[in-house]
Design an enzyme around this catalytic site. Sequence first.
Site, PDB file in Angstrom:
ATOM      1  N   LYS A  27       0.829  -1.213   0.000  1.00  0.00           N
ATOM      2  CA  LYS A  27       0.000   0.000   0.000  1.00  0.00           C
ATOM      3  C   LYS A  27       0.857   1.254   0.000  1.00  0.00           C
ATOM      4  O   LYS A  27       0.345   2.364   0.087  1.00  0.00           O
ATOM      5  CB  LYS A  27      -0.898   0.022   1.242  1.00  0.00           C
ATOM      6  CG  LYS A  27      -1.857  -1.130   1.342  1.00  0.00           C
ATOM      7  CD  LYS A  27      -2.642  -1.037   2.646  1.00  0.00           C
ATOM      8  CE  LYS A  27      -3.360  -2.335   2.958  1.00  0.00           C
ATOM      9  NZ  LYS A  27      -3.699  -2.431   4.380  1.00  0.00           N
ATOM     10  N   HIS A  85      24.901  -9.236   3.439  1.00  0.00           N
ATOM     11  CA  HIS A  85      24.248 -10.441   3.958  1.00  0.00           C
ATOM     12  C   HIS A  85      25.193 -10.964   5.031  1.00  0.00           C
ATOM     13  O   HIS A  85      25.830 -11.993   4.856  1.00  0.00           O
ATOM     14  CB  HIS A  85      24.067 -11.444   2.801  1.00  0.00           C
ATOM     15  CG  HIS A  85      23.179 -12.603   3.119  1.00  0.00           C
ATOM     16  ND1 HIS A  85      22.554 -12.756   4.328  1.00  0.00           N
ATOM     17  CD2 HIS A  85      22.830 -13.689   2.378  1.00  0.00           C
ATOM     18  CE1 HIS A  85      21.849 -13.876   4.306  1.00  0.00           C
ATOM     19  NE2 HIS A  85      22.004 -14.460   3.133  1.00  0.00           N
ATOM     20  N   ARG A 137      14.789  -9.489   5.470  1.00  0.00           N
ATOM     21  CA  ARG A 137      15.381  -9.432   4.122  1.00  0.00           C
ATOM     22  C   ARG A 137      14.511  -8.500   3.300  1.00  0.00           C
ATOM     23  O   ARG A 137      13.278  -8.510   3.432  1.00  0.00           O
ATOM     24  CB  ARG A 137      15.425 -10.817   3.480  1.00  0.00           C
ATOM     25  CG  ARG A 137      15.786 -10.733   1.995  1.00  0.00           C
ATOM     26  CD  ARG A 137      16.048 -12.069   1.367  1.00  0.00           C
ATOM     27  NE  ARG A 137      17.320 -12.611   1.827  1.00  0.00           N
ATOM     28  CZ  ARG A 137      17.840 -13.736   1.351  1.00  0.00           C
ATOM     29  NH1 ARG A 137      17.197 -14.424   0.442  1.00  0.00           N
ATOM     30  NH2 ARG A 137      18.986 -14.176   1.806  1.00  0.00           N
TER      31      ARG A 137
END
Lengths: 154, 305
Positions: free
Chosen positions: B82, B131, B103
Amino acid sequence: MTQDKKLLVSAIKNGTVIDHIEAGNALKIIRLLNLPAHKKIVTVGLNLPSRAMKHKDIIKVEGKEITEEEMNQIAILAPKASINIICDFEITKKFKAKLPKQIAHVLVCPNPNCITNQERMDSLFHVIQNGTIKLKCHYCEKIFSQEEIKNYNT
Amino acid sequence: MNFQGKSIISINDISKAEILHILKHAENLKKKQQPNLLKSHIMGSCFFEPSTRTRLSFETAMERLGGQVMGFSDGKVTSAKKGETIYDAMKIIGQYADVIAMRHPVEGAARRASEATNKPILNGGDGSNQHPTQTLLDLFTIKECQKKLAGLSIALVGDLKYGRTTHSLAQALAHFGAKIYFVAPDILQMPDHICKELKDKKIKYTKHKKIEDVINKVDILYMTRIQAERFSDPMDYERVKNAFILTEDMLEKVKPNMKVMHPLPRVNEIDTKVDKTKHAYYFEQAENGLYVRQALLGLVLGKLK
């Protein structure tokens, strides 16, 4: 007043003169320092002849003292700029813009997939001075040369 | 060393001493589990893009320490669709959870999230950027199978240009004085800024075009996948692809201690016949992700010191 005749941009009584701006950057600096909003007289010279730089820009701001902090934030656009604070037509203070360790808001990260380009938020860059100047985005961690930064938050 | 409340966003934020501290706790947890360590704690599992290993190992790590998990595994089910910002979303989730594993496809999203909440964020990947838990589990695995981290010869193979795993691993290896071999086609070689960083830290590295050039010299062969989409001309891909596929016969003269690692998923870059050899170590590597993530959860929640 023979000297006055040589001035390509008129002298100011009180305020700030930003001299030795790399040609082409004065208008960006005016926008970044938000000078039009102060309703003071700002005169600009573009592509003026310069012995040291061949061509330079110059900005004169009437009635406003620009601080070192303000100048440092835009130093990336004017690394050679000299700033003169004028009081009653006399130079009362003179300083050079110094690159700060961090630059907030001013630069637009060239990485389109950086969060700063996806959401309404300020950018933040870390300045790495290691011979050449590199800029590391605090968010996407990508490192850019000055030439790679094409857009500024004006 | 106090990790309580600290977010783990980038491997560049973590010092050598901190890395070793995390690995020590992971090692302890691998030897002996602590099923009640995080009882009554809740982890928000916020995966705005698909992930299997990372998400499941974070969630398993939390549950095996006695904690609970809430969250989502697809950004499409959230208010992000949204138009809600990461900042707002994470501020709210931070009011529900004690720790957040996330993530997100956008680079810098995890750093932004850490500004929105005072609950620790564990970055499970932000676009092509960082990461860090992968890098820590890679280091843990290297230490486990080589009994040390210092002075090893390590080849990084495959897509070194776009692969965040190999960038972070190269940066982390710089702490431990590794000799690094970059094996990649020219257009996918390690970016200059990483090479410069290694050079500044006096890390020795060389660039190669074939696995055979280095395989017999290394302690670790770290494979990654080369995606055909990276090549503008499909013929270029066809020409180079076989140089980056590991087959059993290539292992004949390797060092006895040499181990093959891969962040997975693999497609065809490691022939399945390699799986049965003593050199294959990628499945153990994936398992180790569990212990490293457990160690991080325990540390940032202040239950491990």
